[in-house]
Design an enzyme around this catalytic site. Structure first.
Site, PDB file in Angstrom:
ATOM      1  N   GLU A   1     -36.981 -25.499  23.216  1.00 28.16           N
ATOM      2  CA  GLU A   1     -35.713 -25.110  23.858  1.00 28.16           C
ATOM      3  C   GLU A   1     -34.717 -24.581  22.834  1.00 28.16           C
ATOM      4  O   GLU A   1     -34.004 -23.619  23.103  1.00 28.16           O
ATOM      5  CB  GLU A   1     -35.118 -26.274  24.658  1.00 28.16           C
ATOM      6  CG  GLU A   1     -35.944 -26.703  25.866  1.00 28.16           C
ATOM      7  CD  GLU A   1     -36.257 -25.577  26.865  1.00 28.16           C
ATOM      8  OE1 GLU A   1     -35.536 -24.573  26.912  1.00 28.16           O
ATOM      9  OE2 GLU A   1     -37.255 -25.710  27.596  1.00 28.16           O
TER      10      GLU A   1
ATOM     11  N   HIS B   1     -40.489 -16.327  25.457  1.00 27.37           N
ATOM     12  CA  HIS B   1     -41.793 -16.987  25.504  1.00 27.37           C
ATOM     13  C   HIS B   1     -42.860 -16.167  24.794  1.00 27.37           C
ATOM     14  O   HIS B   1     -42.802 -14.942  24.754  1.00 27.37           O
ATOM     15  CB  HIS B   1     -42.188 -17.288  26.950  1.00 27.37           C
ATOM     16  CG  HIS B   1     -41.390 -18.421  27.503  1.00 27.37           C
ATOM     17  ND1 HIS B   1     -40.967 -18.495  28.803  1.00 27.37           N
ATOM     18  CD2 HIS B   1     -40.912 -19.543  26.890  1.00 27.37           C
ATOM     19  CE1 HIS B   1     -40.269 -19.609  28.976  1.00 27.37           C
ATOM     20  NE2 HIS B   1     -40.212 -20.257  27.827  1.00 27.37           N
TER      21      HIS B   1
ATOM     22  N   CYS C   1     -48.608 -21.567  20.086  1.00 28.48           N
ATOM     23  CA  CYS C   1     -47.254 -21.377  19.528  1.00 28.48           C
ATOM     24  C   CYS C   1     -46.269 -22.261  20.286  1.00 28.48           C
ATOM     25  O   CYS C   1     -46.373 -22.420  21.504  1.00 28.48           O
ATOM     26  CB  CYS C   1     -46.848 -19.911  19.645  1.00 28.48           C
ATOM     27  SG  CYS C   1     -45.137 -19.593  19.160  1.00 28.48           S
TER      28      CYS C   1
ATOM     29  N   CYS D   1     -45.719 -19.405  15.829  1.00 34.33           N
ATOM     30  CA  CYS D   1     -46.762 -18.478  15.363  1.00 34.33           C
ATOM     31  C   CYS D   1     -46.092 -17.508  14.385  1.00 34.33           C
ATOM     32  O   CYS D   1     -44.856 -17.424  14.337  1.00 34.33           O
ATOM     33  CB  CYS D   1     -47.380 -17.741  16.558  1.00 34.33           C
ATOM     34  SG  CYS D   1     -46.321 -16.457  17.250  1.00 34.33           S
TER      35      CYS D   1
ATOM     36  N   CYS E   1     -43.383 -15.217  16.041  1.00 34.49           N
ATOM     37  CA  CYS E   1     -42.139 -15.910  16.424  1.00 34.49           C
ATOM     38  C   CYS E   1     -41.381 -16.382  15.183  1.00 34.49           C
ATOM     39  O   CYS E   1     -40.148 -16.353  15.162  1.00 34.49           O
ATOM     40  CB  CYS E   1     -42.445 -17.084  17.348  1.00 34.49           C
ATOM     41  SG  CYS E   1     -43.001 -16.552  18.977  1.00 34.49           S
TER      42      CYS E   1
HETATM   43 ZN   LIG Z   1     -39.075 -21.831  27.375  1.00 40.39          ZN
HETATM   44 ZN   LIG Z   2     -45.224 -17.279  19.111  1.00 39.79          ZN
END
Ligand SMILES: [Zn+2]
Ligand SMILES: [Zn+2]
Length: 182
Positions: free
Chosen positions: A135, A144, A150, A169, A172
């Site tokens: 979050e 997402h 991930c 990951c 991200c």
């Molecule tokens: Zn979420």
């Molecule tokens: Zn990711």
């Protein structure tokens, strides 16, 4: 680690066990490299209660947090032990303002006992930490991720939560670095 940047605060909403808050705090500090203070608890706002559904509206809880929050922390994660939903979703594990300041997680559906399984304290705490990292990731603008391992993968079951790693990951992680440079 970015020294002094992006401080996080954890806001218990209702009574939350200190051991669990400490576990979440450790994960956030580890993953985000920020200090993560634990704030004094606040009562869960009655205005967020939806009697017809016997659940709390996560959007209203976040709205309440925006009014009650201390000014200093850059990001605030609410932690509550009541069931959360939104007008269109039957339940949510948590909610966040994408690119904003506030997020909230619910512990209600993270306990194995919620699914008729034996209690498992360590698994429960790990799930809570993953929900918290996920979050807060949204507040840094992350959306997402398609990679099931991930932390930003969107899952609607605890089985999905258990498959995720407690980290980003590479893609991200890079987005997070870029977001935090701003
Ligand atoms: Zn979420
Ligand atoms: Zn990711």
């Amino acid at each position: 680690m970015l020294a002094g940047a992006n401080d996080i605060a954890i806001q218990p909403l209702g009574a939350i066990r200190p051991e669990l808050l400490a576990r979440i705090q450790a994960s956030l500090q580890n993953i985000y490299g920020s200090t993560a203070a634990i704030l004094p608890p606040l009562k869960i706002p009655r205005e967020a209660w939806i009697a017809a559904r016997q659940q709390y509206d996560s959007t209203k809880i976040i709205r309440f947090m925006t009014r009650s929050a201390p000014a200093a922390p850059e990001r605030i994660l609410g932690v509550c032990d009541v069931d959360l939903c939104t007008p269109i979703l039957t339940f949510v594990f948590g909610a966040a303002e994408v690119g904003g300041r506030f997020a909230v997680i619910s512990l209600q559906r993270l306990r194995p006992e919620a699914y008729g399984l034996p209690a498992d304290r360590l698994l429960f705490m790990q799930r809570c930490a993953k929900a918290a990292v996920h979050e807060l990731g949204h507040t840094f603008g992350l959306r997402h991720c398609y990679r099931y391992d991930c932390i930003m993968f969107s899952c609607c079951s605890v089985e999905g939560t258990d498959l995720k790693q407690e980290r980003f990951c590479p893609r991200c992680a890079e987005k997070l670095r870029d977001a935090r440079k701003c």
